[in-house]
Design a protein around this motif. Sequence first.
Motif, PDB file in Angstrom:
ATOM      1  N   MET A   1     -67.128 -56.803 -46.509  1.00 20.12           N
ATOM      2  CA  MET A   1     -66.417 -58.078 -46.697  1.00 20.12           C
ATOM      3  C   MET A   1     -66.515 -58.938 -45.439  1.00 20.12           C
ATOM      4  SD  MET A   1     -65.455 -57.826 -49.821  1.00 20.12           S
ATOM      5  CE  MET A   1     -64.131 -58.984 -50.158  1.00 20.12           C
ATOM      6  N   ARG A   2     -67.729 -59.213 -45.029  1.00 22.48           N
ATOM      7  CA  ARG A   2     -67.952 -59.933 -43.776  1.00 22.48           C
ATOM      8  C   ARG A   2     -67.540 -61.405 -43.838  1.00 22.48           C
ATOM      9  NH1 ARG A   2     -73.969 -58.007 -42.366  1.00 22.48           N
ATOM     10  NH2 ARG A   2     -73.987 -57.522 -44.590  1.00 22.48           N
ATOM     11  N   LEU A   3     -67.381 -61.950 -45.045  1.00 19.71           N
ATOM     12  CA  LEU A   3     -66.971 -63.352 -45.169  1.00 19.71           C
ATOM     13  C   LEU A   3     -65.634 -63.480 -45.896  1.00 19.71           C
ATOM     14  CD1 LEU A   3     -70.370 -65.087 -46.080  1.00 19.71           C
ATOM     15  CD2 LEU A   3     -69.361 -64.734 -43.824  1.00 19.71           C
ATOM     16  N   GLU A  28     -69.690 -60.605 -50.304  1.00 18.88           N
ATOM     17  CA  GLU A  28     -69.079 -60.283 -49.012  1.00 18.88           C
ATOM     18  C   GLU A  28     -67.723 -60.962 -48.831  1.00 18.88           C
ATOM     19  OE1 GLU A  28     -70.039 -58.273 -46.459  1.00 18.88           O
ATOM     20  OE2 GLU A  28     -71.825 -57.506 -47.464  1.00 18.88           O
ATOM     21  N   GLY A  29     -67.155 -61.466 -49.929  1.00 20.63           N
ATOM     22  CA  GLY A  29     -65.782 -61.948 -49.885  1.00 20.63           C
ATOM     23  C   GLY A  29     -65.582 -63.437 -49.794  1.00 20.63           C
ATOM     24  N   ALA A  30     -66.662 -64.211 -49.734  1.00 17.83           N
ATOM     25  CA  ALA A  30     -66.521 -65.664 -49.610  1.00 17.83           C
ATOM     26  C   ALA A  30     -66.175 -66.304 -50.950  1.00 17.83           C
ATOM     27  CB  ALA A  30     -67.809 -66.270 -49.077  1.00 17.83           C
ATOM     28  N   ALA A 228     -73.887 -66.541 -40.703  1.00 19.17           N
ATOM     29  CA  ALA A 228     -72.611 -67.149 -41.102  1.00 19.17           C
ATOM     30  C   ALA A 228     -71.413 -66.289 -40.729  1.00 19.17           C
ATOM     31  CB  ALA A 228     -72.611 -67.404 -42.605  1.00 19.17           C
ATOM     32  N   SER A 229     -71.647 -65.014 -40.467  1.00 21.96           N
ATOM     33  CA  SER A 229     -70.555 -64.083 -40.225  1.00 21.96           C
ATOM     34  C   SER A 229     -70.138 -64.059 -38.760  1.00 21.96           C
ATOM     35  CB  SER A 229     -70.973 -62.668 -40.640  1.00 21.96           C
ATOM     36  OG  SER A 229     -71.842 -62.098 -39.678  1.00 21.96           O
ATOM     37  N   ASP A 230     -68.990 -63.426 -38.510  1.00 25.53           N
ATOM     38  CA  ASP A 230     -68.503 -63.299 -37.135  1.00 25.53           C
ATOM     39  C   ASP A 230     -69.356 -62.350 -36.302  1.00 25.53           C
ATOM     40  OD1 ASP A 230     -66.470 -65.070 -37.672  1.00 25.53           O
ATOM     41  OD2 ASP A 230     -64.957 -63.533 -38.064  1.00 25.53           O
ATOM     42  N   GLU A 231     -70.225 -61.585 -36.947  1.00 26.44           N
ATOM     43  CA  GLU A 231     -71.151 -60.734 -36.194  1.00 26.44           C
ATOM     44  C   GLU A 231     -72.095 -61.578 -35.329  1.00 26.44           C
ATOM     45  OE1 GLU A 231     -73.129 -58.264 -39.013  1.00 26.44           O
ATOM     46  OE2 GLU A 231     -71.306 -57.198 -39.589  1.00 26.44           O
ATOM     47  N   ALA A 232     -72.301 -62.836 -35.743  1.00 27.04           N
ATOM     48  CA  ALA A 232     -73.178 -63.740 -34.998  1.00 27.04           C
ATOM     49  C   ALA A 232     -72.362 -64.762 -34.205  1.00 27.04           C
ATOM     50  CB  ALA A 232     -74.127 -64.450 -35.953  1.00 27.04           C
ATOM     51  N   ALA A 233     -71.177 -64.363 -33.771  1.00 25.30           N
ATOM     52  CA  ALA A 233     -70.252 -65.292 -33.114  1.00 25.30           C
ATOM     53  C   ALA A 233     -70.813 -65.916 -31.835  1.00 25.30           C
ATOM     54  CB  ALA A 233     -68.933 -64.569 -32.799  1.00 25.30           C
TER      55      ALA A 233
END
Length: 248
Positions: A1-3, A28-30, A228-233
Motif C-alpha cells: 500500500m505504497r500510495l 497500492e492504495g491510491a 510517485a511513492s515516498d520511497e523516492a522522497a
Amino acid sequence: MRLKDKVAVITGAASGFGEGMARRFAEEGARVVIADLNGKAAERVAGDIGKAAIWTQTDVSQRAEFDEMIAATLDAFGRVDIMVNNAGYTHRNGDLLEVDEATFDLVTAVNMKAIYHSTLCVVPLMEKQGGGVILTTASTAGLRPRPGLTWYNASKGWAITATKSMAVELAPKKIRVNCLCPVAGETAMLEKFLGADTPEIRAKFRASIPLGRLSTPLDIANAALWLASDEAAFITGVALEVDGGRCI
C-alpha cells in the motif's frame, strides 16, 4: 500500500501506459482520476477499479478542461497528491517536411502545453497541502532522437527540460517533479512510431533494445509507482529511462 490515501490524477489513463498506471496505483492504495479524451474508455477503466476511481472526459490541450478535471477531483476526493501528465500524441514516422501545421500544433499542445496547464492547476493546491508529486511520461525519443519523428522527439525533449527546471523551482514547495522515458511499447501509438506495424519492422526495432522486447504498461506503471511513492522522497528532476537498455 505504497500510495495509501494518496489521490492521483492521470491523463491519458483510458489505455496504454496511463491505464497501467491507474490500475497499479489503485492496487497500492491510491484513489485515482481516470482522465482521457475517450470518455467511454475512461468510464470502463474507472468501473473496473471501483469506488477508488472516478473518470473525466478531458481534452488536455484545453485549460478549461483541466479546471473541470481538478474540480471533479476535489469534489470526489478533496485533494491532489500526484499529477501524472501521461496523455501523448505523435505524428506518423516520416519526412519532417511533410508534417502539416495542424498536426504539429496538436503534438505540441498535448505533449508540451498540457504540462503548463496542469502545473498552473495543481501547484497552488500542492503547495497548500505541503507538497506533492508531478510526473510526466516523456520518451526515449527525447534523449536519443529517431529519424522520422523529429517534431515528436523535440516535444519530448522539451518535456524533459521542463521537468528538470520545474524540479529546481518547485523543490522549496516540497513538490517533486520527475519524468519517465519509456521505449516504444504495446500502445495505440506504436503503429505511428514505426511508420507501419509489420513483423519485420517490429523485429528490427526489438533488435535495437538490449533486453530484446518492447515495453509494457506494467513496466512503466511500476517505475511510475516508485517515483510517485515516498520511497523516492529524495528523487527529483530525474528522467528515468524505462527502455530495456535502448539509450545505452
